[in-house]
Scaffold this active site. Structure first.
Site, mmCIF file in Angstrom:
data_model
loop_
_atom_site.group_PDB
_atom_site.id
_atom_site.type_symbol
_atom_site.label_atom_id
_atom_site.label_comp_id
_atom_site.label_asym_id
_atom_site.label_seq_id
_atom_site.Cartn_x
_atom_site.Cartn_y
_atom_site.Cartn_z
ATOM 1 N N LYS A 1 35.105 66.077 50.712
ATOM 2 C CA LYS A 1 33.429 65.666 50.867
ATOM 3 C C LYS A 1 33.557 64.531 49.850
ATOM 4 O O LYS A 1 33.987 64.334 48.635
ATOM 5 C CB LYS A 1 32.651 66.448 50.365
ATOM 6 N N ASP B 1 28.439 62.948 52.314
ATOM 7 C CA ASP B 1 27.221 63.573 51.812
ATOM 8 C C ASP B 1 26.335 62.675 51.009
ATOM 9 O O ASP B 1 26.277 62.407 49.792
ATOM 10 C CB ASP B 1 27.604 64.837 50.758
ATOM 11 N N LYS C 1 22.920 62.283 51.927
ATOM 12 C CA LYS C 1 21.541 62.821 51.807
ATOM 13 C C LYS C 1 20.456 62.007 52.270
ATOM 14 O O LYS C 1 19.663 61.482 51.385
ATOM 15 C CB LYS C 1 21.207 63.534 50.664
ATOM 16 N N ASP D 1 14.480 58.511 54.599
ATOM 17 C CA ASP D 1 13.726 57.447 54.450
ATOM 18 C C ASP D 1 12.851 57.198 55.592
ATOM 19 O O ASP D 1 12.598 58.329 56.277
ATOM 20 C CB ASP D 1 14.557 56.214 54.357
ATOM 21 N N THR E 1 21.078 73.619 45.926
ATOM 22 C CA THR E 1 21.414 74.795 45.237
ATOM 23 C C THR E 1 21.275 75.021 43.795
ATOM 24 O O THR E 1 21.274 75.913 43.054
ATOM 25 C CB THR E 1 23.093 75.191 45.563
ATOM 26 N N ARG F 1 34.433 71.614 41.338
ATOM 27 C CA ARG F 1 35.227 71.853 40.283
ATOM 28 C C ARG F 1 36.238 72.889 40.425
ATOM 29 O O ARG F 1 37.489 72.880 39.536
ATOM 30 C CB ARG F 1 34.057 72.366 39.189
#
Length: 249
Positions: A41, A68, A70, A73, A129, A221
């Site tokens: 990603k 990714d 997002k 608009d 999240t 992570r």
């Protein structure tokens, strides 16, 4: 038929390259130099630092890429962005479901008609999240529970022709049951047993998320900060098993 995402990227685990520079990302990817390329990603931080040519380059190296960004608009602008990004060859691209049905429909049409029909599959982000009920109610002035908001936005995305949603593991099964079994659920906020949640509010272990109904897991992570990223990645893969299902293209 086998869903094209399943065919092109046989792993349920997507490694989030949460690095601030392409140099750091390239250094991390050397762990897979002589191995089968994992699904990765690329988020806003890395994309803005590295640029589209870098993304296109790693696609050409054989990495299945989830971009990714997002997008959010007016419909015309988002559709144009999708057309611009379609030439990179990424498999997945995100936009915010809160942009509304007209925006999502315009984006879906752009994805479908770009690159000879081979544009990216779109995923609608429901609630991040990092969002909990207090934040949603008090700061964003959205009433109700996070689950209700996620369900509403997932339905709106489905009605707009979007292929899947980004949601926590807590909502994945609900979306499968109450929106569509065929809607893809992509789940971030994955943590191994004993790891800290950090800035995530709604988290799950890999096995729990898959059992809950997640199709794809986004893991950052836990893998990127590991002393042995490949071993951690492969260990995570052993915890879960691809759920065989039939998909229409």
């Amino acid at each position: 038929m086998i869903h094209p995402i399943q065919r092109k990227a046989a792993s349920q685990v997507i490694i989030a390259l949460d690095f601030s520079t392409p140099v750091e990302a390239d250094r991390f990817l050397t762990h897979w130099r002589d191995r089968e390329k994992p699904f990765i990603k690329v988020g806003m931080q890395l994309f803005y630092a590295a640029g589209p040519d870098w993304v296109k380059g790693i696609v050409e190296e054989g990495y299945p890429v989830f971009l990714d960004l997002k997008l959010h608009d007016i419909p015309h602008t988002v559709a144009g962005a999708v057309r611009s990004l379609a030439g990179l060859g990424v498999l997945l691209l995100t936009l915010h479901a809160t942009g509304g049905r007209e925006m999502m429909e315009a984006a879906q049409e752009a994805a479908t008609t770009s690159s000879g029909g081979g544009g990216p599959r779109l995923l609608a982000v429901t609630q991040l999240t990092s969002t909990d009920k207090r934040m949603m109610n008090d700061e964003l002035c959205i009433p109700g529970s996070v689950r209700d908001s996620v369900l509403h936005l997932a339905r709106l995305a489905h009605q707009s022709g979007i292929d899947g949603v980004v949601c926590s593991g807590e909502e994945a099964g609900m979306i499968k049951e109450r929106v569509s079994r065929e809607m893809w659920t992509v789940t971030p906020g994955i943590r191994l047993e004993g790891e800290e949640q950090e800035d995530q509010k709604r988290v799950m272990t890999p096995k729990a998320a898959v059992r809950a109904g997640a199709d794809l897991l986004v893991v950052g992570r836990s893998i990127t900060r590991s002393s042995d990223p490949v071993a951690t990645y492969e260990g995570m893969m052993k915890q879960i098993q691809w759920k065989e299902r039939d998909y229409d293209e």
